[in-house]
Motif scaffolding. Structure first.
Motif, PDB file in Angstrom:
ATOM      1  N   ALA A 285     -33.026 -47.477  62.849  1.00 46.05           N
ATOM      2  CA  ALA A 285     -32.455 -47.037  64.115  1.00 46.05           C
ATOM      3  C   ALA A 285     -31.422 -48.027  64.618  1.00 46.05           C
ATOM      4  CB  ALA A 285     -33.559 -46.867  65.161  1.00 46.05           C
ATOM      5  N   ASP A 286     -30.409 -47.491  65.302  1.00 44.76           N
ATOM      6  CA  ASP A 286     -29.364 -48.307  65.915  1.00 44.76           C
ATOM      7  C   ASP A 286     -28.871 -47.580  67.162  1.00 44.76           C
ATOM      8  OD1 ASP A 286     -26.746 -49.794  66.329  1.00 44.76           O
ATOM      9  OD2 ASP A 286     -27.437 -50.750  64.484  1.00 44.76           O
ATOM     10  N   ILE A 287     -28.374 -48.347  68.121  1.00 45.51           N
ATOM     11  CA  ILE A 287     -27.914 -47.742  69.370  1.00 45.51           C
ATOM     12  C   ILE A 287     -26.527 -47.141  69.259  1.00 45.51           C
ATOM     13  CG2 ILE A 287     -26.807 -49.806  70.365  1.00 45.51           C
ATOM     14  CD1 ILE A 287     -28.244 -49.024  73.026  1.00 45.51           C
ATOM     15  N   ASP A 288     -25.771 -47.551  68.242  1.00 51.72           N
ATOM     16  CA  ASP A 288     -24.373 -47.155  68.110  1.00 51.72           C
ATOM     17  C   ASP A 288     -24.253 -45.924  67.210  1.00 51.72           C
ATOM     18  OD1 ASP A 288     -21.628 -46.944  67.476  1.00 51.72           O
ATOM     19  OD2 ASP A 288     -21.339 -49.093  67.766  1.00 51.72           O
ATOM     20  N   PRO A 289     -23.839 -44.770  67.751  1.00 54.02           N
ATOM     21  CA  PRO A 289     -23.763 -43.555  66.929  1.00 54.02           C
ATOM     22  C   PRO A 289     -22.760 -43.652  65.783  1.00 54.02           C
ATOM     23  CG  PRO A 289     -22.743 -43.195  69.083  1.00 54.02           C
ATOM     24  CD  PRO A 289     -23.447 -44.514  69.151  1.00 54.02           C
TER      25      PRO A 289
ATOM     26  N   GLU B 182     -37.062 -50.203  60.723  1.00 58.49           N
ATOM     27  CA  GLU B 182     -36.005 -51.207  60.829  1.00 58.49           C
ATOM     28  C   GLU B 182     -35.250 -50.992  62.133  1.00 58.49           C
ATOM     29  OE1 GLU B 182     -32.131 -52.800  58.311  1.00 58.49           O
ATOM     30  OE2 GLU B 182     -32.425 -50.645  58.574  1.00 58.49           O
ATOM     31  N   LEU B 183     -35.135 -52.042  62.938  1.00 55.20           N
ATOM     32  CA  LEU B 183     -34.343 -52.009  64.156  1.00 55.20           C
ATOM     33  C   LEU B 183     -32.998 -52.663  63.879  1.00 55.20           C
ATOM     34  CD1 LEU B 183     -37.466 -52.132  65.077  1.00 55.20           C
ATOM     35  CD2 LEU B 183     -36.532 -52.773  67.285  1.00 55.20           C
ATOM     36  N   GLY B 184     -31.924 -51.909  64.050  1.00 52.54           N
ATOM     37  CA  GLY B 184     -30.598 -52.444  63.800  1.00 52.54           C
ATOM     38  C   GLY B 184     -30.076 -52.003  62.450  1.00 52.54           C
ATOM     39  N   THR B 185     -29.694 -50.734  62.335  1.00 51.73           N
ATOM     40  CA  THR B 185     -29.240 -50.186  61.052  1.00 51.73           C
ATOM     41  C   THR B 185     -27.996 -50.887  60.550  1.00 51.73           C
ATOM     42  OG1 THR B 185     -30.087 -48.027  61.750  1.00 51.73           O
ATOM     43  CG2 THR B 185     -28.570 -48.058  59.869  1.00 51.73           C
ATOM     44  N   GLY B 186     -27.049 -51.152  61.453  1.00 53.86           N
ATOM     45  CA  GLY B 186     -25.813 -51.823  61.060  1.00 53.86           C
ATOM     46  C   GLY B 186     -25.069 -51.063  59.975  1.00 53.86           C
ATOM     47  N   THR B 187     -24.742 -51.767  58.912  1.00 54.23           N
ATOM     48  CA  THR B 187     -23.996 -51.133  57.813  1.00 54.23           C
ATOM     49  C   THR B 187     -24.857 -50.201  56.981  1.00 54.23           C
ATOM     50  OG1 THR B 187     -24.486 -52.891  56.206  1.00 54.23           O
ATOM     51  CG2 THR B 187     -22.544 -53.197  57.632  1.00 54.23           C
ATOM     52  N   GLY B 188     -26.183 -50.415  57.010  1.00 54.88           N
ATOM     53  CA  GLY B 188     -27.089 -49.626  56.173  1.00 54.88           C
ATOM     54  C   GLY B 188     -27.514 -50.330  54.899  1.00 54.88           C
ATOM     55  N   TYR B 189     -26.939 -51.502  54.610  1.00 53.99           N
ATOM     56  CA  TYR B 189     -27.247 -52.198  53.347  1.00 53.99           C
ATOM     57  C   TYR B 189     -28.715 -52.618  53.283  1.00 53.99           C
ATOM     58  CZ  TYR B 189     -27.145 -55.819  49.709  1.00 53.99           C
ATOM     59  OH  TYR B 189     -27.404 -56.588  48.599  1.00 53.99           O
ATOM     60  N   ASN B 190     -29.233 -53.191  54.353  1.00 57.48           N
ATOM     61  CA  ASN B 190     -30.631 -53.612  54.328  1.00 57.48           C
ATOM     62  C   ASN B 190     -31.562 -52.417  54.206  1.00 57.48           C
ATOM     63  OD1 ASN B 190     -32.611 -55.825  54.594  1.00 57.48           O
ATOM     64  ND2 ASN B 190     -33.186 -54.755  56.461  1.00 57.48           N
ATOM     65  N   ALA B 191     -31.209 -51.312  54.856  1.00 59.21           N
ATOM     66  CA  ALA B 191     -32.008 -50.084  54.727  1.00 59.21           C
ATOM     67  C   ALA B 191     -32.024 -49.615  53.279  1.00 59.21           C
ATOM     68  CB  ALA B 191     -31.456 -48.990  55.644  1.00 59.21           C
ATOM     69  N   ALA B 192     -30.897 -49.784  52.587  1.00 60.36           N
ATOM     70  CA  ALA B 192     -30.841 -49.385  51.174  1.00 60.36           C
ATOM     71  C   ALA B 192     -31.779 -50.244  50.329  1.00 60.36           C
ATOM     72  CB  ALA B 192     -29.409 -49.494  50.655  1.00 60.36           C
ATOM     73  N   LEU B 193     -31.854 -51.540  50.627  1.00 61.29           N
ATOM     74  CA  LEU B 193     -32.771 -52.416  49.885  1.00 61.29           C
ATOM     75  C   LEU B 193     -34.219 -51.995  50.119  1.00 61.29           C
ATOM     76  CD1 LEU B 193     -31.205 -55.961  50.562  1.00 61.29           C
ATOM     77  CD2 LEU B 193     -30.818 -54.462  48.591  1.00 61.29           C
TER      78      LEU B 193
ATOM     79  N   ASP C 228     -31.919 -46.601  71.519  1.00 64.73           N
ATOM     80  CA  ASP C 228     -32.200 -47.998  71.831  1.00 64.73           C
ATOM     81  C   ASP C 228     -33.531 -48.317  71.155  1.00 64.73           C
ATOM     82  OD1 ASP C 228     -32.946 -50.429  72.874  1.00 64.73           O
ATOM     83  OD2 ASP C 228     -32.316 -49.973  74.916  1.00 64.73           O
ATOM     84  N   ALA C 229     -33.450 -48.893  69.971  1.00 62.22           N
ATOM     85  CA  ALA C 229     -34.648 -49.052  69.137  1.00 62.22           C
ATOM     86  C   ALA C 229     -35.693 -49.951  69.771  1.00 62.22           C
ATOM     87  CB  ALA C 229     -34.243 -49.594  67.769  1.00 62.22           C
ATOM     88  N   SER C 230     -35.265 -50.888  70.633  1.00 59.39           N
ATOM     89  CA  SER C 230     -36.235 -51.781  71.256  1.00 59.39           C
ATOM     90  C   SER C 230     -36.974 -51.115  72.414  1.00 59.39           C
ATOM     91  CB  SER C 230     -35.540 -53.047  71.752  1.00 59.39           C
ATOM     92  OG  SER C 230     -34.607 -52.754  72.768  1.00 59.39           O
TER      93      SER C 230
ATOM     94  N   GLY D 100     -33.433 -67.885  61.252  1.00 62.03           N
ATOM     95  CA  GLY D 100     -32.447 -66.834  61.026  1.00 62.03           C
ATOM     96  C   GLY D 100     -32.034 -66.254  62.357  1.00 62.03           C
ATOM     97  N   THR D 101     -30.752 -66.040  62.528  1.00 60.76           N
ATOM     98  CA  THR D 101     -30.276 -65.553  63.818  1.00 60.76           C
ATOM     99  C   THR D 101     -29.473 -64.273  63.666  1.00 60.76           C
ATOM    100  OG1 THR D 101     -29.059 -66.173  65.816  1.00 60.76           O
ATOM    101  CG2 THR D 101     -28.161 -66.952  63.734  1.00 60.76           C
ATOM    102  N   PHE D 102     -29.572 -63.418  64.677  1.00 60.94           N
ATOM    103  CA  PHE D 102     -28.862 -62.147  64.697  1.00 60.94           C
ATOM    104  C   PHE D 102     -28.189 -61.966  66.050  1.00 60.94           C
ATOM    105  CE2 PHE D 102     -32.087 -61.557  61.477  1.00 60.94           C
ATOM    106  CZ  PHE D 102     -31.436 -60.827  60.493  1.00 60.94           C
ATOM    107  N   MET D 103     -27.200 -61.100  66.083  1.00 59.29           N
ATOM    108  CA  MET D 103     -26.594 -60.746  67.359  1.00 59.29           C
ATOM    109  C   MET D 103     -27.642 -60.067  68.227  1.00 59.29           C
ATOM    110  SD  MET D 103     -22.950 -59.309  65.959  1.00 59.29           S
ATOM    111  CE  MET D 103     -21.937 -60.350  64.874  1.00 59.29           C
ATOM    112  N   ALA D 104     -27.592 -60.360  69.523  1.00 64.22           N
ATOM    113  CA  ALA D 104     -28.595 -59.829  70.447  1.00 64.22           C
ATOM    114  C   ALA D 104     -28.542 -58.303  70.492  1.00 64.22           C
ATOM    115  CB  ALA D 104     -28.370 -60.393  71.841  1.00 64.22           C
ATOM    116  N   ALA D 105     -29.721 -57.704  70.601  1.00 66.08           N
ATOM    117  CA  ALA D 105     -29.811 -56.243  70.726  1.00 66.08           C
ATOM    118  C   ALA D 105     -29.069 -55.780  71.973  1.00 66.08           C
ATOM    119  CB  ALA D 105     -31.272 -55.813  70.794  1.00 66.08           C
ATOM    120  N   ARG D 106     -28.403 -54.649  71.833  1.00 66.09           N
ATOM    121  CA  ARG D 106     -27.719 -54.057  72.978  1.00 66.09           C
ATOM    122  C   ARG D 106     -28.559 -52.898  73.515  1.00 66.09           C
ATOM    123  NH1 ARG D 106     -22.266 -51.890  71.301  1.00 66.09           N
ATOM    124  NH2 ARG D 106     -22.995 -51.962  69.148  1.00 66.09           N
TER     125      ARG D 106
END
Length: 383
Positions: free
Chosen positions: A149-153, A124-135, A176-178, A244-250
């Motif tokens: 993975a996510d770029i933001d520690p 998964e690219l873009g861990t964010g809150t972790g909710y999708n990873a939990a699913l 940087d997961a990408s 479906g749209t997401f915020m652009a990868a940083r």
């Protein structure tokens, strides 16, 4: 953890709603929705209070049901504002959203499309809150089969803690997961951030016969590419019929991309021959995104006049003026003939009866992204 006695009934109600909308179809994903306490992953979020610029009200657990009830609806919850734009005002905060917990319907559509089996390895690219990873972890035989993975520690640290509190221990990486050099071992790859292109490191992460789903060509495109890997490292597939749209990868944890017009010199101008309605049509903007990679659409009004501006990453731009909905004129700056490309796309779009996303596809090789219509043999553009 924040414990609420009624969250399970709310999670079941959310699963019911997702089944009614036909986004949720599989028993294993229903079980994941029902068993995962979404509120643990969004201890606070920001509610849109309207205004121009938008005022955001921060809501947290101390607000009780006013905080918890929206969490168990099909809502995207803004969880972070860009700190470089964020400041306090009366009634809340002003700032640009920089992270969110995605609407459950979109996440479930993507997970259903991935067709994850319990023995798959998943990236998964873009861990964010972790909710999708939990699913995803709920679906797998062992959470160690998942890498997120996510770029933001800050995001990866809090997500790791939340996942462990819910009994999940996937591999959580800060990178940087990408761009990370992934091994070619993943049966399924899902990106919860917008990707301008699928580069070599990500393309090669998908095992032969594996599948990747991602929102590509941001920020204009809401298309979800569903791609399958062959034995030579190429990816190919159609776009999902529902976008479906997401915020652009940083590519930097502290930097947020912003498009700005280039030099003030006006090189070209003429009659604005693309109607105002075109820029409200997601399907047209998707087509435009493929022909103008990285383009951002900006809006403006002044009295009865309306402005639409397309800005490319190199600073090239085209700005059109409308009086009401009546086209007036456009002018361009920079190297690219942005307006001419937009006009050609609109003509093609009209001549082909405004086709939906599912009629388009991508073929990604070691050299190019080929964007095609109905068949890989009918390439419209490459980037």
């Amino acid at each position: 953890m924040v414990h609420f006695l009624n969250w399970r009934s709310q999670a079941r109600a959310l699963a019911d709603a997702l089944e009614s909308s036909e986004d949720l179809r599989s028993p294993h994903w229903r079980a994941a929705i029902q068993d995962t306490p979404r509120h643990e992953f969004v201890p606070h979020y920001y509610q849109n209070q309207g205004g121009a610029p938008t005022v955001w009200r921060r809501v947290n657990a101390s607000d009780g049901p006013a905080w918890q009830d929206p969490i168990y609806t099909n809502a995207t919850l803004v969880t972070h504002l860009d700190p470089t734009t964020m400041h306090a005002v009366e009634g809340g905060w002003i700032g640009t959203p920089s992270s969110s917990s995605t609407a459950p319907s979109l996440m479930v559509r993507m997970l259903e499309t991935l067709d994850i089996a319990d023995d798959h390895t998943v990236l998964e690219l873009g861990t964010g809150t972790g909710y999708n990873a939990a699913l995803i972890a709920h679906r797998l035989r062992n959470a160690k089969q998942l890498t997120t993975a996510d770029i933001d520690p800050e995001l990866t640290s809090t997500a790791r803690d939340r996942l462990q509190a819910c009994g999940h221990t996937p591999t959580v990486l800060t990178c940087d997961a990408s761009e990370h050099q992934w091994p070619r071992t993943y049966d399924r790859v899902v990106a919860t951030c917008g990707l301008p292109r699928i580069n070599r490191s990500l393309r090669m992460a998908v095992a032969p016969g594996g599948r990747l789903i991602a929102n590509v060509m941001p920020p204009l495109s809401v298309g979800l590419a569903v791609l399958t890997a062959d034995g030579e490292g190429n990816l190919q597939g159609h776009f999902h019929p529902d976008g479906g749209t997401f915020m652009a990868a940083r590519h930097d944890a502290t930097t947020y991309a912003r498009a700005t017009p280039g030099a003030p010199d006006v090189h070209r101008e003429g009659e604005a021959d693309v109607p105002l309605e075109a820029f409200d049509d997601y399907r047209f903007k998707f087509l435009l995104a493929a022909h103008l990679p990285g383009a951002e659409l900006q809006y403006g009004t002044e009295g009865d006049r309306v402005m639409r501006r397309l800005v490319l990453p190199d600073g090239s731009s085209a700005e059109a003026q409308y009086e009401g909905v009546q086209p007036l004129s456009y002018r361009e700056r920079g190297k690219r003939e942005v307006w001419a490309i937009a006009a050609r796309c609109w003509d093609w779009f009209e001549q082909n009866d405004r086709p939906g996303w599912e009629r388009f596809g991508l073929t990604i090789t070691y050299q190019d992204h080929h964007f095609w219509f109905e068949s890989p043999d009918h390439i419209l553009t490459s980037f």
